[in-house]
Scaffold this active site. Structure first.
Site, PDB file in Angstrom:
ATOM      1  N   ASP A 100      37.265  27.296  40.549  1.00 52.68           N
ATOM      2  CA  ASP A 100      36.389  26.270  39.820  1.00 52.68           C
ATOM      3  C   ASP A 100      35.461  25.599  40.584  1.00 52.68           C
ATOM      4  O   ASP A 100      35.654  24.781  41.329  1.00 52.68           O
ATOM      5  CB  ASP A 100      37.578  25.437  39.240  1.00 52.68           C
ATOM      6  CG  ASP A 100      36.876  24.180  38.367  1.00 52.68           C
ATOM      7  OD1 ASP A 100      35.860  24.517  37.608  1.00 52.68           O
ATOM      8  OD2 ASP A 100      37.379  23.020  38.349  1.00 52.68           O
ATOM      9  N   GLU A 137      35.065  30.487  37.043  1.00 45.84           N
ATOM     10  CA  GLU A 137      34.372  30.039  35.741  1.00 45.84           C
ATOM     11  C   GLU A 137      33.157  30.344  35.492  1.00 45.84           C
ATOM     12  O   GLU A 137      31.970  29.912  36.297  1.00 45.84           O
ATOM     13  CB  GLU A 137      34.910  28.518  35.784  1.00 45.84           C
ATOM     14  CG  GLU A 137      34.562  27.886  34.362  1.00 45.84           C
ATOM     15  CD  GLU A 137      35.347  26.689  34.117  1.00 45.84           C
ATOM     16  OE1 GLU A 137      36.176  26.272  33.736  1.00 45.84           O
ATOM     17  OE2 GLU A 137      34.716  25.591  34.698  1.00 45.84           O
ATOM     18  N   ASP A 182      40.848  19.940  40.116  1.00 47.29           N
ATOM     19  CA  ASP A 182      40.305  21.103  40.449  1.00 47.29           C
ATOM     20  C   ASP A 182      41.047  22.236  40.830  1.00 47.29           C
ATOM     21  O   ASP A 182      40.737  23.549  40.433  1.00 47.29           O
ATOM     22  CB  ASP A 182      38.947  20.645  41.154  1.00 47.29           C
ATOM     23  CG  ASP A 182      38.043  19.747  40.772  1.00 47.29           C
ATOM     24  OD1 ASP A 182      37.688  19.692  39.438  1.00 47.29           O
ATOM     25  OD2 ASP A 182      37.659  18.728  41.350  1.00 47.29           O
TER      26      ASP A 182
END
Length: 186
Positions: A7, A67, A138
């Site tokens: 991420d 992502e 996160d």
């Protein structure tokens, strides 16, 4: 098979490694890379790349998933996110890992069943599926990205040669069902 989820972010880059073994998802490790916010962009990017390289060396994943970037209202934020993503991608490329890019909506849908789930819902499902408390939001998102990669219908290459995309979907479905059954019994 071990899968690394990433991420990306210039302030905090989350990472998480899971193992997919048949129908079983197992937590391996997770963490966050938090560069000094007062450092220059190039110093922060170097820190992300260096730390991600260490994660790859330590955990030797077979695949990586990151992502996808989305541009909302602030192009400057999207640019900084893209730079952090690029630093992580350089580390992944150095190790020659197959890489899947997955949208935030797809991650939420694959992990929670709803593409509109909030961060708390994603973190809660990650905690339930892996029976852990992620080291931060996160890191939880990165673990969700790795979990979603096991279930992504559009990327059968993410699975071992003996697995199909259908088999991966059933593995995640089985893991989610197990968690829900355990919760209903308590």
């Amino acid at each position: 098979m071990n899968i690394l989820g990433i991420d990306p972010g210039l302030r905090s880059t989350g990472w998480g490694v899971i193992r997919l073994d048949g129908h079983r998802l197992t937590w391996i490790a997770d963490g966050m890379i938090n560069p000094n916010p007062k450092a220059s962009d190039e110093a922060r990017l170097l820190e992300i790349e260096t730390a991600m390289t260490a994660v790859l060396q330590d955990h030797q994943p077979h695949r990586a998933c990151i992502e996808e970037i989305f541009v909302a209202k602030n192009p400057a934020s999207a640019l900084k996110l893209g730079m952090a993503r690029g630093a992580a991608l350089v580390a992944v490329a150095r190790f020659g890992l197959p890489l899947l890019t997955i949208s935030a909506r797809r991650v939420k849908q694959n992990v929670t069943g709803s593409g509109r789930a909030d961060k708390d819902q994603v973190t809660a499902m990650v905690s339930r599926l892996l029976n852990i408390t992620p080291s931060g939001v996160d890191a939880a998102d990165a673990l969700a990205i790795a979990i979603a990669a096991t279930n992504d219908q559009n990327e059968p290459d993410m699975m071992t040669p003996s697995k199909t995309a259908k088999g991966a979907r059933s593995a995640l479905h089985a893991a989610i069902q197990k968690v829900l059954e355990k919760e209903s019994q308590s």
